[in-house]
Scaffold this motif. Structure first.
Motif: not given
Length: 669
Positions: A141-161
């Protein structure tokens, strides 16, 4: 057995299709503006759309918030690696963006986007996957704030590594609410649906059994569409007991997901059926699209939601031909119950995939198979995504083949050539004599300065379609500059003077509001008014909701009145104010609003507070405000043309200069 063309896999999955094969083995991936000419599709196949002619490039998703801002997301593949790819549209051209991502720990290096959703020019979410060091795909998941894209590397994004996880779709209604949908692989090597929900600060994972038909059946969610935090629809498919894929749809009520596994969702339990895209125009109207196998060829398939049930539409009008191979609908975008666009592809007599477009007018589907939809009848072409913001503007995305490499393909649906728009934003002020002052990239299209007016100007609004603007006078007279004229109240008797106006981002029309709360609609829906009712204080301004399906009025005492889908988040009515309210603006990201007082005090409701001038000395009183669609901040303007910027760029002002008449309002470009 249904045969799937490899070309589609190249476009939407490319290397991911190879990575996932054998992993998700259970389910293999397979407003009229009253002007002429009529809208038509134009093809953009510029080399600048792709990273390189020697690399394979594919667009999986596109999302637009205006005629001058869209984002397309996908992947490009080198000989050994796959990288995420993002393109942005500024109203004239597409440009490739770079994303700063850490090196993918897996081998081969794999990153990819399957979906993107934008709610403003300063807030987008892109979703997809990457490969970790253990060789498992994980949600990205990446988020755009109007100037840059930032990465969300939270472990909660997936069920399991240690499990494969892939996000296929994301849909946002505001900066504080998004839903992403996909599938993960269980220990039994079967795929199961899951969703992620964003609350403005964190993502939470929902892999509830209610999302799937059965833990023993493979399930995949391929698409999600949300119209509010209390209503979303998700579409996908599952494998039934006869090993035939069947359509799967779910709806979200703000608390739980409910599964609809009615037999009416599919053409037949013995035929393959797959819904791969869904779009909702409202809580009571959605369209899900995909394909089914009729025993000989694939045929496009659509389901329609009426607020309580899904109905199947397998009309022959939905296919290019009953004998043509691969009539497959891949994406749908609905702006209302009376306008939707479906895109996909079919195989022509020469064996080449060609793009097609279906349009819904509220009662029937019509096919547009113009040659301009594809690069060439002898090249493979496939449309994989479409995003519409009105009945006159859509972007469709996909790819076409040159030799062994896929290249990005984008189509624009509009009434005319795009209006050039410079990078960044800007604003305009209007004076009571109709004089206009433009700053930043806000173009000057004319004014009424120096001309006779029957009544003084009291407000203005920008045209979201053309980039032009309107002024409104206290007698309801309207003045249009590079913007369509839809009517006025000039020369008619009014119960109270007009005090402000707003443009409708959905239809391109406009509303006026009078000091008694009366509303006047022109090429814009009427959602209600306060005309004829007792008010504690006069109305002083109005604002449209971000989707154009509602509006607010604000009174001088800070009282707020909400109509349509405009939510009430609070007011200052009945509370002590140091100075009267003079204007308001809507926050495009959250759906909240701000009020500004004549002393520069700001009041925020479900919208971020970035600062104010309350308690400070001003040379002249504040008379209006506008929200910056790029940064999410706001500006105030004073009667002398002085500007105050909060979390928004300063482009200039008229403060300290001589004006022929006081400033009365402003609008962002």
């Amino acid at each position: 057995m249904m045969v799937r063309r490899g070309f589609r896999a190249v476009i939407i999955g490319m290397l991911a299709a190879v990575v996932l094969s054998g992993v998700l083995a259970v389910l293999p991936a397979s407003p009229s503006y009253g002007a002429t000419p009529s809208p038509s599709w134009s093809l953009n196949s510029s080399p600048s759309l792709s990273t390189s002619a020697s690399d394979s490039n594919g667009i999986a998703s596109v999302s637009c918030v205006s005629t001058s801002f869209c984002v397309a997301a996908g992947v490009y593949v080198t000989t050994t690696r796959m990288f995420p790819m993002l393109l942005t549209w500024n109203g004239v051209t597409w440009s490739l963006q770079t994303t700063s991502l850490p090196a993918a720990p897996g081998s081969p290096v794999v990153y990819g986007f399957d979906s993107v959703s934008c709610v403003t020019t300063s807030y987008c979410v892109a979703a997809g996957y990457y490969m970790n060091a253990a060789g498992n795909l994980q949600n990205l998941v990446l988020t755009w704030n109007g100037s840059t894209w930032s990465l969300d590397s939270s472990a909660s994004l997936s069920t399991s590594a240690s499990q494969n996880n892939v996000l296929y779709s994301v849909s946002c209604t505001s900066q504080s609410f998004c839903v992403a949908a996909g599938a993960y692989v269980t220990a039994a090597n079967g795929s199961q649906n899951f969703v992620l929900t964003w609350n403005g600060s964190t993502w939470s994972l929902d892999s509830s059994p209610s999302l799937s038909t059965s833990a023993s059946q493979g399930n995949i969610l391929r698409s999600v569409s949300c119209v509010s935090p209390s209503f979303c629809a998700a579409a996908g498919y599952y494998g039934n007991s006869a090993s035939n894929f069947q359509n799967l749809v779910l709806t979200w009520n703000g608390v739980t997901w409910s599964l609809d596994s009615s037999p009416s969702l599919s053409t037949s339990a013995s035929q393959y059926n797959q819904t791969t895209a869904v779009s909702c125009g409202s809580q009571s109207f959605c369209v899900a699209t995909g394909f089914y196998y009729d025993g000989a060829v694939d045929q496009s398939l659509l389901l329609t939601w009426n607020g309580s049930t899904w109905s199947l539409d397998s009309s022959p009008l939905l296919s290019t031909s009953s004998s043509q191979y691969n009539n497959t609908a891949t994406s749908v975008s609905c702006v209302s119950p009376s306008f939707c666009v479906v895109v996909g592809y079919f195989t022509n007599s020469a064996g080449n995939s060609q793009n097609f477009v279906f349009t819904w007018n509220g009662s029937t589907w019509s096919l547009d198979s113009s040659p301009s939809l594809s690069t060439s009848a002898s090249q493979d072409n496939a449309l994989t995504s479409v995003s519409c913001i009105s009945t006159t503007f859509c972007i469709a995305a996909g790819g076409y083949m040159i030799g062994d490499n896929n290249q990005n393909l984008l189509l624009t649906y509009s009434t005319s050539a795009p209006v050039p728009v410079a990078s960044g934003t800007g604003y305009r002020f209007v004076a009571s004599d109709g004089g206009i002052f433009s700053f930043g990239n806000a173009a000057f299209y004319g004014s009424m300065g120096g001309k006779h007016l029957n009544a003084g100007i009291v407000g203005m609004a920008a045209d979201p379609a053309t980039g032009g603007y309107w002024f409104v006078a206290s007698d309801g007279g309207i003045f249009s500059f590079n913007a369509p004229f839809y009517g006025s109240m000039g020369g008619r008797r009014l119960n109270a003077p007009i005090v402000g106006m707003a443009s409708d981002p959905a239809t391109g029309g406009y509303w006026f509001v009078a000091s008694d709360g009366g509303i006047f609609s022109f090429h814009a829906p009427f959602y209600g008014s306060m005309g004829g009712r007792r008010l504690n204080a006069p109305i002083v301004g109005m604002a449209s909701t971000p989707d154009g399906k509602g509006y607010w009025f604000v009174a001088s005492d800070g009282g707020i009145f909400s109509f349509g889908d405009a939510k009430f988040y609070g007011s200052m009515g009945g509370k002590h104010l140091n100075a009267g309210i003079v204007g308001m603006a809507a926050d495009l990201a959250t759906g909240g609003y701000w009020f500004v007082a004549s002393d520069g005090g700001i009041f925020s409701f479900h919208a971020p507070f970035y600062g104010s001038m309350g308690g400070r000395r001003l040379n002249k009183p504040i008379v209006g405000m506008a929200a910056d669609p790029a940064t999410g901040g706001y500006w105030f303007v004073a009667s002398d043309g002085g500007i105050f910027s909060f979390h928004a760029p300063f482009y200039g002002s008229m403060g300290g200069r001589r004006l022929n008449a006081p400033i009365v309002g402003m609008a962002a470009s």
